[in-house]
Enzyme design. Structure first.
Site, PDB file in Angstrom:
ATOM      1  N   GLU A 171       0.828  -1.215   0.000  1.00  0.00           N
ATOM      2  CA  GLU A 171       0.000   0.000   0.000  1.00  0.00           C
ATOM      3  C   GLU A 171       0.858   1.260   0.000  1.00  0.00           C
ATOM      4  O   GLU A 171       0.484   2.273  -0.584  1.00  0.00           O
ATOM      5  CB  GLU A 171      -0.922  -0.013   1.224  1.00  0.00           C
ATOM      6  N   THR A 279     -11.866   7.652 -13.791  1.00  0.00           N
ATOM      7  CA  THR A 279     -11.011   7.205 -12.687  1.00  0.00           C
ATOM      8  C   THR A 279     -11.302   5.766 -12.263  1.00  0.00           C
ATOM      9  O   THR A 279     -10.519   5.162 -11.540  1.00  0.00           O
ATOM     10  CB  THR A 279     -11.125   8.164 -11.489  1.00  0.00           C
TER      11      THR A 279
END
Length: 295
Positions: A171, A279
């Protein structure tokens, strides 16, 4: 992007007018070199600058809106061009291993910016964001420099994957230590941004290397993330213990798998000459190709 598309196909200008007011309002707010703080700590009087969490789609859409409407809106181009320059000046740093990282920053107004060495997986969309502008007439003057920057960031995103025993990127990476020794949260929650960035780079450069990276990442997904009912998030990509997070994000199907597939389909009809992807990786026709709704 979606609101402007609605105005174009329906003929109802109200959708576009709302988004125009947003950009007009934003430009009146404090910024530095094309970067706006995503949040502001009132007590400390410090704003956070980044192109990742809470900011990525905003910056992403500046160039996509400009492309959608036939490259006609000079205001949007300037906002995009300034943001790329501001990102390079204030957020990009080279690590001791030669890798190029995109960090974050604290800004309290004026010229002083305090860099924070934390690169999120989210910012791996940036190579594609840079390429979208570089391969245009307005972007030609800085094309070589910016594409070198894009390729170096794309490579860092690949190293985030390749240097983990699972072959899957985390992450975030802190302190520019790709081995994650300085990173406390090492999960992978099925994010698409690395594959997204590699797909754009493959489309614009034709380099098969990006396709290979995508395939290797997909093979790692198959090996480490597949469970009985789908694909699970991984608690720690630096360990081979297979500790899962019991969650499959919607963007895994909408984006991650889509970009993985598109990377292996070089003859896809989703051409960047004709489409702009929103997106969530949904292709919208550029206005010159879009069909108006029937009356």
């Amino acid at each position: 992007l979606e609101m402007r598309y609605l105005s174009f196909v329906t003929g109802d200008a109200s959708y576009r007018e709302k988004t125009d007011r947003f950009y007009d309002t934003l430009q009146q707010k404090p910024s530095i070199d094309g970067l706006w703080p995503t949040c502001w700590e009132k007590k400390a009087n410090v704003g956070k600058l980044n192109v990742g969490a809470d900011a990525d789609s905003f910056y992403e859409y500046l160039v996509k809106l400009w492309l959608q409407d036939g490259q006609a809106d000079d205001k949007l181009w300037k906002m995009y061009d300034d943001a790329v320059g501001g990102m390079e000046a204030h957020l990009v740093r080279k690590g001791s291993d030669g890798l190029t990282f995109i960090g974050q920053a604290k800004w309290s107004g004026g010229d002083r910016v305090e860099h924070v060495q934390e690169m999120e997986h989210l910012v791996c969309f940036v190579p594609g964001w840079i390429a979208l502008g570089a391969f245009t007439a307005k972007g030609n003057a800085t094309k070589e420099h910016r594409m070198n920057l894009a390729s170096s960031i794309a490579y860092t995103c690949w190293q985030m994957y390749e240097r983990q025993p699972t072959g899957i990127g985390p992450e975030r990476v802190k302190q520019m230590a790709i081995d994650l020794r300085a990173t406390d949260t090492k999960e992978y929650i099925l994010r698409p941004e690395a594959l997204e960035g590699w797909w754009y780079m493959a489309q614009y450069t034709g380099d098969p290397m990006y396709r290979e990276w995508g395939w290797k990442a997909f093979q790692s997904f198959e090996s480490w993330l597949r469970v009985e009912k789908g694909f699970a998030s991984l608690k720690d990509v630096s360990k081979t213990s297979r500790v899962y997070i019991d969650r499959m994000e919607s963007f895994w199907i909408a984006e991650t798998l889509k970009y993985a597939y598109l990377l292996q389909d070089p003859e896809t009809p989703i051409s960047l000459d004709r489409y702009v992807l929103n997106t969530e990786a949904h292709p919208l026709s550029k206005f010159q190709f879009a069909k108006k709704a029937a009356a």
